[in-house]
Design an enzyme around this catalytic site. Sequence first.
Site, PDB file in Angstrom:
ATOM      1  N   ASP A  14       0.865  -1.176   0.000  1.00  0.00           N
ATOM      2  CA  ASP A  14       0.000   0.000   0.000  1.00  0.00           C
ATOM      3  C   ASP A  14       0.905   1.229   0.000  1.00  0.00           C
ATOM      4  O   ASP A  14       1.613   1.480   0.974  1.00  0.00           O
ATOM      5  CB  ASP A  14      -0.881  -0.037   1.257  1.00  0.00           C
ATOM      6  CG  ASP A  14      -1.807   1.174   1.364  1.00  0.00           C
ATOM      7  OD1 ASP A  14      -1.583   2.166   0.650  1.00  0.00           O
ATOM      8  OD2 ASP A  14      -2.742   1.121   2.174  1.00  0.00           O
ATOM      9  N   ASN A  41       2.466   5.315 -10.290  1.00  0.00           N
ATOM     10  CA  ASN A  41       1.205   5.225 -11.035  1.00  0.00           C
ATOM     11  C   ASN A  41      -0.011   5.053 -10.133  1.00  0.00           C
ATOM     12  O   ASN A  41      -1.129   5.378 -10.534  1.00  0.00           O
ATOM     13  CB  ASN A  41       1.298   4.030 -11.998  1.00  0.00           C
ATOM     14  CG  ASN A  41       0.090   3.899 -12.875  1.00  0.00           C
ATOM     15  OD1 ASN A  41      -0.198   4.781 -13.670  1.00  0.00           O
ATOM     16  ND2 ASN A  41      -0.639   2.793 -12.730  1.00  0.00           N
ATOM     17  N   TYR A 107      -9.021  15.218  -4.918  1.00  0.00           N
ATOM     18  CA  TYR A 107      -8.260  14.639  -6.044  1.00  0.00           C
ATOM     19  C   TYR A 107      -7.484  15.737  -6.779  1.00  0.00           C
ATOM     20  O   TYR A 107      -6.298  15.583  -7.074  1.00  0.00           O
ATOM     21  CB  TYR A 107      -9.233  13.909  -6.969  1.00  0.00           C
ATOM     22  CG  TYR A 107      -8.576  13.119  -8.082  1.00  0.00           C
ATOM     23  CD1 TYR A 107      -7.953  11.897  -7.820  1.00  0.00           C
ATOM     24  CD2 TYR A 107      -8.591  13.584  -9.389  1.00  0.00           C
ATOM     25  CE1 TYR A 107      -7.356  11.167  -8.845  1.00  0.00           C
ATOM     26  CE2 TYR A 107      -7.998  12.862 -10.417  1.00  0.00           C
ATOM     27  CZ  TYR A 107      -7.383  11.652 -10.140  1.00  0.00           C
ATOM     28  OH  TYR A 107      -6.796  10.928 -11.164  1.00  0.00           O
ATOM     29  N   ALA A 109      -6.500  18.604  -5.593  1.00  0.00           N
ATOM     30  CA  ALA A 109      -5.434  19.112  -4.724  1.00  0.00           C
ATOM     31  C   ALA A 109      -4.251  18.143  -4.704  1.00  0.00           C
ATOM     32  O   ALA A 109      -3.089  18.556  -4.801  1.00  0.00           O
ATOM     33  CB  ALA A 109      -5.976  19.321  -3.306  1.00  0.00           C
ATOM     34  N   ALA A 110      -4.550  16.853  -4.589  1.00  0.00           N
ATOM     35  CA  ALA A 110      -3.467  15.855  -4.549  1.00  0.00           C
ATOM     36  C   ALA A 110      -2.695  15.859  -5.864  1.00  0.00           C
ATOM     37  O   ALA A 110      -1.463  15.820  -5.875  1.00  0.00           O
ATOM     38  CB  ALA A 110      -4.044  14.471  -4.263  1.00  0.00           C
ATOM     39  N   LYS A 111      -3.416  15.921  -6.982  1.00  0.00           N
ATOM     40  CA  LYS A 111      -2.746  15.846  -8.283  1.00  0.00           C
ATOM     41  C   LYS A 111      -1.985  17.133  -8.601  1.00  0.00           C
ATOM     42  O   LYS A 111      -0.972  17.099  -9.319  1.00  0.00           O
ATOM     43  CB  LYS A 111      -3.760  15.514  -9.382  1.00  0.00           C
ATOM     44  CG  LYS A 111      -4.329  14.102  -9.280  1.00  0.00           C
ATOM     45  CD  LYS A 111      -3.244  13.034  -9.343  1.00  0.00           C
ATOM     46  CE  LYS A 111      -3.803  11.629  -9.510  1.00  0.00           C
ATOM     47  NZ  LYS A 111      -2.733  10.604  -9.535  1.00  0.00           N
TER      48      LYS A 111
HETATM   49  N1  NAD Z   1      -7.994   7.022 -16.061  1.00  0.00           N
HETATM   50  C1  NAD Z   1      -8.060   8.327 -16.031  1.00  0.00           C
HETATM   51  O1  NAD Z   1      -8.973   8.951 -16.593  1.00  0.00           O
HETATM   52  C2  NAD Z   1      -6.978   9.133 -15.316  1.00  0.00           C
HETATM   53  C3  NAD Z   1      -6.925  10.498 -15.538  1.00  0.00           C
HETATM   54  C4  NAD Z   1      -5.950  11.233 -14.922  1.00  0.00           C
HETATM   55  C5  NAD Z   1      -5.033  10.623 -14.094  1.00  0.00           C
HETATM   56  N2  NAD Z   1      -5.112   9.298 -13.868  1.00  0.00           N
HETATM   57  C6  NAD Z   1      -4.106   8.712 -12.967  1.00  0.00           C
HETATM   58  O2  NAD Z   1      -3.412   7.668 -13.620  1.00  0.00           O
HETATM   59  C7  NAD Z   1      -2.939   6.731 -12.645  1.00  0.00           C
HETATM   60  C8  NAD Z   1      -3.323   5.325 -13.075  1.00  0.00           C
HETATM   61  O3  NAD Z   1      -4.726   5.173 -12.905  1.00  0.00           O
HETATM   62  P1  NAD Z   1      -5.620   4.287 -13.867  1.00  0.00           P
HETATM   63  O4  NAD Z   1      -6.366   5.199 -14.754  1.00  0.00           O
HETATM   64  O5  NAD Z   1      -4.801   3.206 -14.509  1.00  0.00           O
HETATM   65  O6  NAD Z   1      -6.652   3.718 -12.815  1.00  0.00           O
HETATM   66  P2  NAD Z   1      -6.785   2.248 -12.215  1.00  0.00           P
HETATM   67  O7  NAD Z   1      -7.802   2.361 -11.140  1.00  0.00           O
HETATM   68  O8  NAD Z   1      -7.015   1.277 -13.325  1.00  0.00           O
HETATM   69  O9  NAD Z   1      -5.344   1.958 -11.623  1.00  0.00           O
HETATM   70  C9  NAD Z   1      -4.923   2.476 -10.388  1.00  0.00           C
HETATM   71  C10 NAD Z   1      -3.951   1.493  -9.773  1.00  0.00           C
HETATM   72  O10 NAD Z   1      -3.513   2.007  -8.510  1.00  0.00           O
HETATM   73  C11 NAD Z   1      -3.462   0.927  -7.605  1.00  0.00           C
HETATM   74  N3  NAD Z   1      -3.637   1.424  -6.237  1.00  0.00           N
HETATM   75  C12 NAD Z   1      -4.711   2.061  -5.710  1.00  0.00           C
HETATM   76  N4  NAD Z   1      -4.508   2.341  -4.411  1.00  0.00           N
HETATM   77  C13 NAD Z   1      -3.263   1.839  -4.102  1.00  0.00           C
HETATM   78  C14 NAD Z   1      -2.489   1.815  -2.920  1.00  0.00           C
HETATM   79  N5  NAD Z   1      -2.944   2.348  -1.769  1.00  0.00           N
HETATM   80  N6  NAD Z   1      -1.266   1.236  -2.980  1.00  0.00           N
HETATM   81  C15 NAD Z   1      -0.806   0.688  -4.112  1.00  0.00           C
HETATM   82  N7  NAD Z   1      -1.498   0.697  -5.280  1.00  0.00           N
HETATM   83  C16 NAD Z   1      -2.718   1.255  -5.272  1.00  0.00           C
HETATM   84  C17 NAD Z   1      -4.633   0.016  -8.010  1.00  0.00           C
HETATM   85  O11 NAD Z   1      -4.423  -1.281  -7.517  1.00  0.00           O
HETATM   86  C18 NAD Z   1      -4.564   0.110  -9.529  1.00  0.00           C
HETATM   87  O12 NAD Z   1      -3.686  -0.869 -10.036  1.00  0.00           O
HETATM   88  C19 NAD Z   1      -3.541   7.171 -11.310  1.00  0.00           C
HETATM   89  O13 NAD Z   1      -2.573   7.888 -10.578  1.00  0.00           O
HETATM   90  C20 NAD Z   1      -4.692   8.074 -11.724  1.00  0.00           C
HETATM   91  O14 NAD Z   1      -5.023   9.003 -10.725  1.00  0.00           O
HETATM   92  C21 NAD Z   1      -6.046   8.517 -14.470  1.00  0.00           C
END
Ligand code: NAD
Length: 196
Positions: A14, A41, A107, A109-111
């Site tokens: 985590d 990621n 979200y 703010a974090a990003k």
């Molecule tokens: N999909 C979108 O539209 C989008 C847009 C902007 C940014 N993002 C960012 O891209 C990144 C990838 O997201 P995604 O779109 O593949 O979503 P996703 O939900 O498919 O993948 C997120 C991953 O993070 C892992 N995760 C979550 N909490 C965790 C923790 N506490 N410890 C370890 N791993 C953890 C999950 O297991 C998952 O594999 C993220 O940071 C997300 O915020 C996604």
Amino acid sequence: MQQAGRRVLFLETDVSHTENVAQACQQAEKKMGPIDILVNNAGIARSNTMININEADWDAVVDVNLKGIYNTCQALVPGMMERGYGRVVNLSSIAGRRGSLFGDVHYSAAKAGVIGFTKCLARIAGPKGVLCNAVAPGIVKTEILSPEHEAQSQANIPLGRTGRAEEIAAVILFLCAPMSSYITGMVVDVNGGSYM
Ligand SMILES: NC(=O)c1ccc[n+]([C@@H]2O[C@H](COP(=O)([O-])OP(=O)(O)OC[C@H]3O[C@@H](n4cnc5c(N)ncnc54)[C@H](O)[C@@H]3O)[C@@H](O)[C@H]2O)c1
């Protein structure tokens, strides 16, 4: 990957737990050797509007999306700096660039925090050969994207469609590869033109 002759190690942790991340990184380096490339990621969204966000959701979203990056970087970047080479790519979001369209201030703010972290780390680690950049995806078809948010976003995308995960991965790969050797502290927007 293993069939292609690569050495692979999967570890579950985590990212929001500092001690667990430190242990996982130690274990990974012990088994695989020094880590030169770190892609942060992991991310979660707990969609809600400002007035309805409770403290638990605020903490979870900030802890995973922002503190998680601090945890992994603290565990791995000092080693990269000592060795004089490293690449860090942090996943931000269009929400951290223009503000989320859906009211989730935690979200956004974090990003946005990820971007500040990235730029500061780029200054610290650059002189030691470690490059640090952020990627800010727009609307991408993955688990994190709800059908409602996908539908609501379409009118704002000049390319007229949701992004694919491979289109984000391609930019991350570029930032990890030798050809991006003079880029650090940057945010690369990958969003079909939704934010320019
Ligand atoms: N999909 C979108 O539209 C989008 C847009 C902007 C940014 N993002 C960012 O891209 C990144 C990838 O997201 P995604 O779109 O593949 O979503 P996703 O939900 O498919 O993948 C997120 C991953 O993070 C892992 N995760 C979550 N909490 C965790 C923790 N506490 N410890 C370890 N791993 C953890 C999950 O297991 C998952 O594999 C993220 O940071 C997300 O915020 C996604």
